[in-house]
Design an enzyme around this catalytic site. Sequence first.
Site, mmCIF file in Angstrom:
data_model
loop_
_atom_site.group_PDB
_atom_site.id
_atom_site.type_symbol
_atom_site.label_atom_id
_atom_site.label_comp_id
_atom_site.label_asym_id
_atom_site.label_seq_id
_atom_site.Cartn_x
_atom_site.Cartn_y
_atom_site.Cartn_z
ATOM 1 N N CYS A 156 0.816 -1.213 0.000
ATOM 2 C CA CYS A 156 0.000 0.000 0.000
ATOM 3 C C CYS A 156 0.853 1.267 0.000
ATOM 4 O O CYS A 156 0.667 2.144 -0.857
ATOM 5 C CB CYS A 156 -0.965 -0.020 1.179
ATOM 6 S SG CYS A 156 -0.205 -0.399 2.776
ATOM 7 N N TYR A 157 1.795 1.364 0.929
ATOM 8 C CA TYR A 157 2.692 2.524 0.913
ATOM 9 C C TYR A 157 3.462 2.618 -0.409
ATOM 10 O O TYR A 157 3.577 3.704 -0.994
ATOM 11 C CB TYR A 157 3.686 2.445 2.071
ATOM 12 C CG TYR A 157 3.151 2.761 3.443
ATOM 13 C CD1 TYR A 157 2.473 3.949 3.710
ATOM 14 C CD2 TYR A 157 3.366 1.878 4.501
ATOM 15 C CE1 TYR A 157 2.012 4.234 4.991
ATOM 16 C CE2 TYR A 157 2.915 2.159 5.784
ATOM 17 C CZ TYR A 157 2.236 3.335 6.025
ATOM 18 O OH TYR A 157 1.792 3.624 7.295
#
Length: 344
Positions: free
Chosen positions: A150-151
């Site tokens: 996600c990051y």
Amino acid sequence: MVKVGIVGGTGYTGVEFLRLLAQHPQAEVVVITSRSEAGLAVADMYPNLRGHYDGLAFSVPDISTLGACDVVFFATPHGVAHALAGELLAAGTKVIDLSADFRLQDADEWAKWYGQPHGAPELLEEAVYGLPEVNREQIKQARLIAVPGCYPTATQLGFLPLLEAGLADVSRLIADCKSGVSGAGRGAAVGSLYSETSESMKAYAVKGHRHLPEIRQGLRRAAGQDVGLTFVPHLTPMIRGIHSTLYATVVDRSVDLQALFEKRYANEPFVDVMPAGSHPETRSVRGANVCRIAVHRPQDGDLVVVLSVIDNLVKGASGQAVQNMNILFGLDEKLGLSHAGMLP
């Protein structure tokens, strides 16, 4: 119809797969596994899915059953796909892995960050990094796809136009990122309790987060050289969402950065470059497979600030995995993913 299997169906990314695929006209979930919940009907665990999966129950992972699927998604902790991916590939089944097992190209680097030897180093060279905005053509031919974290998704999509154009000083990039608590998973942990996270925010893993080598690897590819990156993640009191505030120094002030970003993502169905001066909100992408970006140059100086938001469970996980599946099987990339974000 694409026959889908899901390994690890009781976590947040697993149920997000079920939600998204329930609306997919060309995919059918035929197997979903969970050792702890084997025999339990999916609709009994997730009442929101009643009427969509009433005949489907969790089962113990079985290679022969999973191998009959066209594609198997792994929504599991790191290390699980290592053990099963090779057998599934040998059976002719495509594998799309949400864990970090195949994201890093270097087995030693993976072992350093995950604290154990890589379980299937022979598959690393074959694995395709599943960021469609970069690797769409490779995804079309893949057998094994590693879905970005996600990051890394929010950060790479925010930095890519600058690095690809050679406009940033790559020796000093900064990613200041905030995440909702669902990014920590569904397992019980003191740090994720409501009374611990509500009305509070904190940085964590400042010394080094496991997503750091993944982000550096992707930015290095885009820049064509090593990059210097400071990545600081934060935990915020929201359930879903990633907000990345990215900083870079430009080497040419004459370039129209708004036009640069708009051109780079003009044909990308799931990247929305907002009008100049905008400030994207995480709530605007909640439930949607969209990365929403705004680019700023405060006081017309040489510092660029890029704001990038995604839903960590959708574009940061299960939605991006479904996007990869659509590309892999020659389907419309937007199938099952066209819904708008939820407001309020």
